[in-house]
Design an enzyme around this catalytic site. Sequence first.
Site, mmCIF file in Angstrom:
data_model
loop_
_atom_site.group_PDB
_atom_site.id
_atom_site.type_symbol
_atom_site.label_atom_id
_atom_site.label_comp_id
_atom_site.label_asym_id
_atom_site.label_seq_id
_atom_site.Cartn_x
_atom_site.Cartn_y
_atom_site.Cartn_z
ATOM 1 N N ARG A 60 0.830 -1.207 0.000
ATOM 2 C CA ARG A 60 0.000 0.000 0.000
ATOM 3 C C ARG A 60 0.867 1.260 0.000
ATOM 4 N NH1 ARG A 60 -1.725 0.825 4.286
ATOM 5 N NH2 ARG A 60 -0.855 -0.876 5.528
ATOM 6 N N LYS A 200 -8.750 -2.227 1.019
ATOM 7 C CA LYS A 200 -8.548 -1.327 2.149
ATOM 8 C C LYS A 200 -9.347 -0.033 1.987
ATOM 9 C CE LYS A 200 -5.942 -3.872 4.727
ATOM 10 N NZ LYS A 200 -6.531 -4.478 5.950
ATOM 11 N N HIS A 219 -9.845 -4.080 12.746
ATOM 12 C CA HIS A 219 -8.818 -4.715 11.923
ATOM 13 C C HIS A 219 -8.386 -5.975 12.661
ATOM 14 C CE1 HIS A 219 -4.598 -4.584 9.928
ATOM 15 N NE2 HIS A 219 -5.448 -5.261 9.191
ATOM 16 N N SER A 239 0.372 -6.569 10.469
ATOM 17 C CA SER A 239 0.962 -7.553 9.573
ATOM 18 C C SER A 239 2.155 -8.236 10.236
ATOM 19 C CB SER A 239 1.412 -6.858 8.286
ATOM 20 O OG SER A 239 1.992 -7.774 7.396
ATOM 21 N N LYS A 243 -2.107 -12.935 12.748
ATOM 22 C CA LYS A 243 -3.561 -12.754 12.760
ATOM 23 C C LYS A 243 -4.275 -13.805 11.914
ATOM 24 C CE LYS A 243 -4.543 -8.733 11.179
ATOM 25 N NZ LYS A 243 -5.037 -8.918 9.808
ATOM 26 N N THR A 244 -3.791 -14.025 10.705
ATOM 27 C CA THR A 244 -4.412 -15.010 9.813
ATOM 28 C C THR A 244 -4.118 -16.436 10.275
ATOM 29 O OG1 THR A 244 -4.318 -13.517 7.913
ATOM 30 C CG2 THR A 244 -4.510 -15.868 7.439
ATOM 31 N N ASP A 258 -9.493 -10.686 8.478
ATOM 32 C CA ASP A 258 -8.879 -9.354 8.460
ATOM 33 C C ASP A 258 -9.763 -8.211 8.936
ATOM 34 O OD1 ASP A 258 -6.549 -7.811 7.903
ATOM 35 O OD2 ASP A 258 -7.443 -7.110 6.054
ATOM 36 N N ARG A 324 1.610 -12.394 -1.524
ATOM 37 C CA ARG A 324 0.293 -12.730 -0.971
ATOM 38 C C ARG A 324 -0.518 -13.608 -1.920
ATOM 39 N NH1 ARG A 324 -1.719 -9.630 3.423
ATOM 40 N NH2 ARG A 324 -0.286 -8.012 4.098
#
Length: 532
Positions: A60, A200, A219, A239, A243-244, A258, A324
């Site tokens: 990003r 996003k 988030h 990141s 989390k995932t 997410d 990704r």
Amino acid sequence: MTSGRVNPQFRLEDQGIEGLGNVYYNLMEPALVEAALGRGEGTLGKGGAFLVTTGKFTGRSPKDKHVVKSDSVADTIWWENNAEMTPEGFDALYLDMLEHMKGREYFVQDLVGGADPVHAINVRMVTELAWHSLFIRHLLRRPDLEDLDDFVSDFTIINCPSFQADPAKHNCRSETVIALNFDRKLILIGGTEYAGENKKSVFTLLNYLLPEKGIMPMHCSANHAKGNPVDTAVFFGLSGTGKTTLSADPDRVLIGDDEHGWASNGTFNFEGGCYAKTINLNPEAEPEIYATTEKFGTVIENMTFDPQTFDLNFEDDSLTANMRCAYPLHYISNASASARGGHPKNIIMLTCDAFGVLPPIARLTPAQAMYHFLSGFTSKVAGTERGVTEPEPTFSTCFGAPFMPRRPEVYGNLLREKIAQHGASCWLVNTGWTGGAYGTGSRMPIKATRALLTAALDGSLANADFRKDPNFGFDVPVAAPGVAEVLLDPRRTWDDTSAYDVQAEKLVQMFSDNFEQYLPYIDDDVKAAAIC
């Protein structure tokens, strides 16, 4: 190639977007893959995955994100975190982008942000690249075909990577631009092929709109116990914190990885898919995510591969460490069909502490939870950038500062109110380093992290004996099944305990310095948590 279904009264011409070449509405996955291949946008990989590179931008561009400063939002946007754009600059940008688009092919997807129909928004995504259309079809929620007959968007997003903005004319920072206009219900993206800007942008919209309805946008990833949606857990984290990975628990049902909302009737996913990092993805540790990389239509971003076998190289970060894969949620076997859960029973705040100071898990009071939520701490590790010789702290408030259009305390107060109302237990989990800082210590064992999370989620950890952490004041369990006791006391894991004390004092000061910006806006009990 023919268009899919569309409301005949809601074509681009009806929105004042005219003079384009062929426009394809709501193509489904096979047609989008076919179109992207025909346009030379990428390569067909194993199992029908679509392999792409995103050129100059492999992540990003938060500094190029702008919000139009109109009267309606002037007093509610967090301007210290969101760059301003004048209405005149946006109008010029829009006209110039439409002129640039004339005669070119575009792909339109009419999609939904939010699994709770009461709070969802309709989004029309207009993309120059066919694979961007495939990507956002995965990441947002797909209406039933018959619902497209009456579909009218609440917001329209136009993504045109070949368009270059003019900073002087368009009141932006560079040739790359992401511009949000809440009054005109438009988002314009130009000068970047990185697909994450699409999803996003929708997250940012919901982060602005939902708090007015008393809904907490988060988030975070989320899951719930099998057969029991009431037993829901959410996992905040930046990141690289897990989390995932940690929410993809085979013994629980995945709600999403997410972005979620917490409403009066429970938790709901904003998305219809997942966007997982693939660097060092392990088929044993994360078999379901790994399997998606060879499924039809999965978008693989910025990964190298063998030109003959098309085997992906999960270790090669020569293009970017931010490689990704994007895939629909139903590619995960234990994903929730409704993408909804109950009120969070447990709130997990994930951090990757490369300083080796924080314990693997700590229990937080509501005031401490707000403190750590507003802090949003994780860390860059030494060696990731030239000149970086020691860990660098990253404080991203609400665990997602780039996506927060309102001031942080708006989200912090919402979270605190909901914790108080529903009695959620709060935990801080460190997936970073133990036995020393990065370069000396080792990464926290994933088995220990999973064991501690399991004990927290099933309620057994709450019955453990706890000690008070001398640095941050939160409670740390003295022992837990399946976890070495020494691991629960980070100071004991260091060979040189005096070096640990120096590092701990340094980290506490970093927290304190960062938190000064919030002191005028918070209650005394949160201030007390900050002082501990």
